[in-house]
Scaffold this motif. Structure first.
Motif, PDB file in Angstrom:
ATOM      1  N   SER A   9      -3.065  37.881  19.716  1.00 23.79           N
ATOM      2  CA  SER A   9      -3.941  36.823  20.196  1.00 23.79           C
ATOM      3  C   SER A   9      -4.815  37.394  21.308  1.00 23.79           C
ATOM      4  O   SER A   9      -4.319  38.107  22.181  1.00 23.79           O
ATOM      5  N   GLY A  10      -6.091  37.099  21.262  1.00 23.69           N
ATOM      6  CA  GLY A  10      -6.980  37.541  22.329  1.00 23.69           C
ATOM      7  C   GLY A  10      -8.022  38.559  21.909  1.00 23.69           C
ATOM      8  O   GLY A  10      -8.814  39.010  22.729  1.00 23.69           O
ATOM      9  N   ILE A  11      -8.022  38.930  20.627  1.00 21.90           N
ATOM     10  CA  ILE A  11      -9.091  39.821  20.148  1.00 21.90           C
ATOM     11  C   ILE A  11     -10.278  38.903  19.826  1.00 21.90           C
ATOM     12  O   ILE A  11     -10.429  38.431  18.715  1.00 21.90           O
ATOM     13  N   ILE A  12     -11.071  38.650  20.839  1.00 26.38           N
ATOM     14  CA  ILE A  12     -12.072  37.588  20.732  1.00 26.38           C
ATOM     15  C   ILE A  12     -13.458  38.062  20.306  1.00 26.38           C
ATOM     16  O   ILE A  12     -14.283  37.258  19.889  1.00 26.38           O
ATOM     17  N   ASN A  13     -13.708  39.374  20.422  1.00 22.60           N
ATOM     18  CA  ASN A  13     -15.035  39.876  20.063  1.00 22.60           C
ATOM     19  C   ASN A  13     -14.998  41.391  19.864  1.00 22.60           C
ATOM     20  O   ASN A  13     -13.958  42.021  20.051  1.00 22.60           O
ATOM     21  N   THR A  18     -13.185  47.152  20.780  1.00 23.68           N
ATOM     22  CA  THR A  18     -13.484  48.518  21.212  1.00 23.68           C
ATOM     23  C   THR A  18     -12.566  48.942  22.352  1.00 23.68           C
ATOM     24  O   THR A  18     -12.063  50.070  22.361  1.00 23.68           O
ATOM     25  N   LYS A  19     -12.308  48.049  23.300  1.00 22.78           N
ATOM     26  CA  LYS A  19     -11.425  48.377  24.419  1.00 22.78           C
ATOM     27  C   LYS A  19     -10.009  48.667  23.941  1.00 22.78           C
ATOM     28  O   LYS A  19      -9.365  49.602  24.422  1.00 22.78           O
ATOM     29  N   ILE A  20      -9.516  47.879  23.003  1.00 22.39           N
ATOM     30  CA  ILE A  20      -8.170  48.104  22.461  1.00 22.39           C
ATOM     31  C   ILE A  20      -8.127  49.451  21.743  1.00 22.39           C
ATOM     32  O   ILE A  20      -7.227  50.255  21.968  1.00 22.39           O
ATOM     33  N   LYS A  21      -9.101  49.698  20.891  1.00 19.42           N
ATOM     34  CA  LYS A  21      -9.128  50.947  20.126  1.00 19.42           C
ATOM     35  C   LYS A  21      -9.206  52.150  21.055  1.00 19.42           C
ATOM     36  O   LYS A  21      -8.460  53.115  20.890  1.00 19.42           O
ATOM     37  N   ASN A  22     -10.088  52.107  22.041  1.00 15.79           N
ATOM     38  CA  ASN A  22     -10.230  53.227  22.969  1.00 15.79           C
ATOM     39  C   ASN A  22      -8.951  53.453  23.775  1.00 15.79           C
ATOM     40  O   ASN A  22      -8.551  54.592  24.016  1.00 15.79           O
ATOM     41  N   ASN A  45      -1.038  54.029  13.362  1.00 17.56           N
ATOM     42  CA  ASN A  45      -0.236  55.119  12.810  1.00 17.56           C
ATOM     43  C   ASN A  45      -0.015  56.104  13.951  1.00 17.56           C
ATOM     44  O   ASN A  45      -0.982  56.505  14.617  1.00 17.56           O
ATOM     45  N   PHE A  46       1.245  56.516  14.157  1.00 18.25           N
ATOM     46  CA  PHE A  46       1.526  57.382  15.295  1.00 18.25           C
ATOM     47  C   PHE A  46       2.729  58.280  15.055  1.00 18.25           C
ATOM     48  O   PHE A  46       3.548  58.034  14.183  1.00 18.25           O
ATOM     49  N   ASN A  47       2.785  59.331  15.857  1.00 18.32           N
ATOM     50  CA  ASN A  47       3.902  60.266  15.920  1.00 18.32           C
ATOM     51  C   ASN A  47       4.354  60.341  17.375  1.00 18.32           C
ATOM     52  O   ASN A  47       3.667  59.843  18.261  1.00 18.32           O
ATOM     53  N   THR A  48       5.465  61.031  17.616  1.00 14.35           N
ATOM     54  CA  THR A  48       5.863  61.269  18.994  1.00 14.35           C
ATOM     55  C   THR A  48       4.797  62.140  19.648  1.00 14.35           C
ATOM     56  O   THR A  48       4.149  62.921  18.947  1.00 14.35           O
ATOM     57  N   PRO A  49       4.515  61.979  20.911  1.00 16.28           N
ATOM     58  CA  PRO A  49       5.292  61.273  21.924  1.00 16.28           C
ATOM     59  C   PRO A  49       4.998  59.780  22.034  1.00 16.28           C
ATOM     60  O   PRO A  49       5.587  59.098  22.858  1.00 16.28           O
ATOM     61  N   ALA A  50       4.071  59.239  21.226  1.00 17.27           N
ATOM     62  CA  ALA A  50       3.772  57.809  21.278  1.00 17.27           C
ATOM     63  C   ALA A  50       5.000  57.001  20.861  1.00 17.27           C
ATOM     64  O   ALA A  50       5.772  57.425  20.009  1.00 17.27           O
ATOM     65  N   THR A  51       5.175  55.829  21.480  1.00 20.03           N
ATOM     66  CA  THR A  51       6.247  54.907  21.114  1.00 20.03           C
ATOM     67  C   THR A  51       5.656  53.516  20.947  1.00 20.03           C
ATOM     68  O   THR A  51       4.581  53.222  21.471  1.00 20.03           O
ATOM     69  N   SER A  52       6.382  52.660  20.247  1.00 26.18           N
ATOM     70  CA  SER A  52       5.894  51.289  20.069  1.00 26.18           C
ATOM     71  C   SER A  52       5.773  50.576  21.411  1.00 26.18           C
ATOM     72  O   SER A  52       4.864  49.768  21.609  1.00 26.18           O
ATOM     73  N   GLU A  53       6.656  50.879  22.356  1.00 24.37           N
ATOM     74  CA  GLU A  53       6.600  50.240  23.675  1.00 24.37           C
ATOM     75  C   GLU A  53       5.310  50.608  24.412  1.00 24.37           C
ATOM     76  O   GLU A  53       4.657  49.742  25.008  1.00 24.37           O
ATOM     77  N   VAL A  54       4.933  51.882  24.364  1.00 22.48           N
ATOM     78  CA  VAL A  54       3.709  52.331  25.031  1.00 22.48           C
ATOM     79  C   VAL A  54       2.485  51.710  24.351  1.00 22.48           C
ATOM     80  O   VAL A  54       1.544  51.280  25.022  1.00 22.48           O
ATOM     81  N   ILE A  55       2.510  51.624  23.036  1.00 23.66           N
ATOM     82  CA  ILE A  55       1.410  51.025  22.288  1.00 23.66           C
ATOM     83  C   ILE A  55       1.271  49.543  22.650  1.00 23.66           C
ATOM     84  O   ILE A  55       0.173  49.052  22.916  1.00 23.66           O
ATOM     85  N   GLU A  56       2.385  48.832  22.688  1.00 24.17           N
ATOM     86  CA  GLU A  56       2.357  47.407  23.044  1.00 24.17           C
ATOM     87  C   GLU A  56       1.825  47.200  24.456  1.00 24.17           C
ATOM     88  O   GLU A  56       1.014  46.299  24.689  1.00 24.17           O
ATOM     89  N   GLN A  57       2.253  48.020  25.395  1.00 23.91           N
ATOM     90  CA  GLN A  57       1.768  47.903  26.773  1.00 23.91           C
ATOM     91  C   GLN A  57       0.269  48.123  26.840  1.00 23.91           C
ATOM     92  O   GLN A  57      -0.444  47.423  27.569  1.00 23.91           O
ATOM     93  N   SER A  58      -0.223  49.072  26.070  1.00 23.55           N
ATOM     94  CA  SER A  58      -1.649  49.366  26.054  1.00 23.55           C
ATOM     95  C   SER A  58      -2.451  48.182  25.533  1.00 23.55           C
ATOM     96  O   SER A  58      -3.494  47.833  26.095  1.00 23.55           O
ATOM     97  N   ILE A  59      -1.964  47.544  24.475  1.00 21.99           N
ATOM     98  CA  ILE A  59      -2.650  46.374  23.917  1.00 21.99           C
ATOM     99  C   ILE A  59      -2.639  45.234  24.935  1.00 21.99           C
ATOM    100  O   ILE A  59      -3.658  44.584  25.173  1.00 21.99           O
TER     101      ILE A  59
END
Length: 68
Positions: A9-13, A18-22, A45-59
């Protein structure tokens, strides 16, 4: 490679898209990012060292709320 799908929720435009992708592209290990404004989804799509927790925090740092 892992793939994760988020309903968001919140991808409004295109600016928010672009901010999320970057933001996600800066995470080491992230290979591919797809943000769909119309459906409110983010696929990563990701490999280590990325984790789902880091991805969620970024979003969430971009002002969005992960629904699933």
């Amino acid at each position: 490679m892992e793939k994760i799908h988020y309903e968001v929720s919140g991808i409004i435009n295109s600016d928010r898209k672009t901010k999320i992708k970057n933001s996600l592209d800066k995470i080491g290990g992230v290979q591919k990012v797809e943000v769909d404004v119309a459906r409110g989804t983010v696929d990563v799509n990701f490999n280590t060292p990325a984790t789902s927790e880091v991805i969620e925090q970024s979003i969430e740092k971009q002002g969005c709320i992960i629904l699933n």
